[in-house]
Design an enzyme around this catalytic site. Structure first.
Site, PDB file in Angstrom:
ATOM      1  N   GLU A   1      -3.273  -0.195  -9.599  1.00 51.65           N
ATOM      2  CA  GLU A   1      -2.175   0.730  -9.882  1.00 51.65           C
ATOM      3  C   GLU A   1      -0.965  -0.115 -10.285  1.00 51.65           C
ATOM      4  OE1 GLU A   1      -2.853   4.577  -7.028  1.00 51.65           O
ATOM      5  OE2 GLU A   1      -2.168   2.764  -6.033  1.00 51.65           O
TER       6      GLU A   1
ATOM      7  N   SER B   1       0.832  -1.214   0.000  1.00 50.56           N
ATOM      8  CA  SER B   1       0.000   0.000   0.000  1.00 50.56           C
ATOM      9  C   SER B   1       0.856   1.249   0.000  1.00 50.56           C
ATOM     10  CB  SER B   1      -0.845   0.053   1.280  1.00 50.56           C
ATOM     11  OG  SER B   1      -1.697  -1.038   1.367  1.00 50.56           O
TER      12      SER B   1
ATOM     13  N   ASN C   1      -3.481   5.999  -2.383  1.00 55.24           N
ATOM     14  CA  ASN C   1      -3.252   6.052  -0.921  1.00 55.24           C
ATOM     15  C   ASN C   1      -2.593   7.344  -0.464  1.00 55.24           C
ATOM     16  OD1 ASN C   1      -4.550   3.698  -0.383  1.00 55.24           O
ATOM     17  ND2 ASN C   1      -2.703   2.446  -0.228  1.00 55.24           N
TER      18      ASN C   1
ATOM     19  N   HIS D   1      -0.843  -2.837  -7.384  1.00 55.00           N
ATOM     20  CA  HIS D   1      -1.611  -2.467  -6.192  1.00 55.00           C
ATOM     21  C   HIS D   1      -3.103  -2.596  -6.483  1.00 55.00           C
ATOM     22  CE1 HIS D   1      -2.868   0.696  -3.033  1.00 55.00           C
ATOM     23  NE2 HIS D   1      -2.757  -0.483  -2.464  1.00 55.00           N
TER      24      HIS D   1
END
Ligand code: CAA
Ligand code: NAD
Length: 289
Positions: free
Chosen positions: A152, A119, A190, A140
């Protein structure tokens, strides 16, 4: 190379979903877990998710059964040796991840592409640990992997062009929309989402509003599917804390990365969210208690 055989390391909240979408899209999957209990739990989650999707007519029963049959569980890293792609989804701890990638670098065939579902941590650091930085990318996925459309694809300064293209094509094959991201803390999503979650916690720490009212604000006022506290409980307070602690250590002067004391306290008390039955809210399985 076309990716046919995929290793997934960690069959927890994220790993079971990654193994599932990879198998549903026709890949052979080797799911590696730390122990038999965790592996059985992860495979059970996949079975239940597939059954749910069959019930909702999102997938035919035959296709779901065939996908489940393509997943082989293991406890032995050597079973990943001939995988075309290995996706790591273990605990958000950079030292443990580095150790794992160093082992993978010695175990897997030279063509294997390495990916991390981290993350928040540097994908490049993991690539260096593996000894083959040019074959390392970030993949991700988002929680729940079965339903969220984004992946991602993180390119480090060493990722080879063909490796990036293969990883992106794998994400698309899994039914996801890929977004290219640089190897920065939190990538795209994130970097925005985690400071927002932390600010929601600070709001409650200051006594400005209750978690239930903040959530009502963001669901009813901004049409978010979940408010920040429901989402924190969904993601896991431990994972959120590990993300913030890692950033705090690496970027001590960035105010957005300041760790809320209430988050530390909840984790200390073992209130990790849905997975433990209590976080900011109490949970009975998937439902608020
Ligand atoms: N597999 C199969 N089916 C599933 C499922 C899964 N994993 N999870 C949920 N479902 C099913 C539910 O059981 C439900 O079925 P029923 O209608 O039969 O009850 C159906 O899907 C829809 O679920 P909900 O009723 O909960 O309805 P929803 O419309 O609220 O959708 C959701 C659920 C997609 C999770 C939605 O609430 C949502 O988008 N939440 C936000 C999630 C989010 O922001 N994720 C990102 C987290 S951050 C992250 O991932 C990055 C990181 O690094 C931390
Ligand atoms: P989790 O705790 O649910 O699952 C991790 C699993 O990895 C556990 O089942 C554990 O037994 C297993 N494991 C740990 N060390 C291992 C090892 N050396 N070998 C094999 N298995 C091992 O965690 P999670 O929420 O699935 O998070 C996994 C990764 O995905 C983390 O890097 C996290 O930051 C990232 N991520 C999490 C979310 C989220 O919403 N929770 C979303 C996107 C990305």
């Amino acid at each position: 190379m076309t990716i046919k055989k995929v290793g997934v390391i960690g069959c927890g909240l994220m790993g079971h979903g990654i193994a599932q979408v990879a198998a549903v899209s026709g890949h052979d999957v080797v799911a590696l877990e730390a122990d038999t209990g965790a592996l059985e739990k992860g495979l059970g989650r996949i079975r239940r998710s597939l059954d749910k999707l069959v019930e909702k007519e999102k997938i035919a029963k035959d296709a779901a059964d065939a996908a489940f049959g393509r997943i082989k569980g293991t406890g032995d890293t050597a079973d990943l040796a001939d995988c075309d792609l290995v996706v790591e989804a273990i605990v958000e701890n950079i030292d443990i991840k580095k150790k794992l990638f160093a082992e993978l670098g010695k175990t897997c065939k030279p063509e294997t592409i390495f990916a991390s579902n981290t993350s928040s941590f540097s994908v490049g650091v993991m690539g260096d640990a593996s000894g083959r930085p040019e074959r390392m990318v970030g993949l991700h996925f988002f929680n729940p992997v079965q339903l969220m459309k984004l992946v991602e694809v993180v390119r480090t300064e060493n990722t080879a062009e063909d490796v990036f293209a293969e990883a992106k094509a794998f994400g698309e094959a899994c039914g996801k929309v890929p977004v290219a991201a640089k190897d920065t803390p939190g990538f795209v999503v994130n970097r925005l989402l985690v400071p927002y979650l932390a600010e929601a916690i600070r709001m409650v720490e200051r006594g400005d509003a209750t978690p239930a009212d903040v959530d009502a604000g963001m669901t009813l006022g901004c049409a978010h599917p979940m408010g920040p506290f429901t989402l924190l409980d969904y993601v896991g307070l431990d994972t959120t804390l590990f993300i913030m602690q890692g950033w705090r250590r690496d970027y001590p002067n960035e105010p957005l990365f300041e760790v809320p004391a209430l988050l530390e306290q909840k984790v200390r008390e073992g209130k990790l969210g849905r997975k433990t039955g209590e976080g900011f809210f109490k949970w009975d399985g998937d439902k608020r208690a």
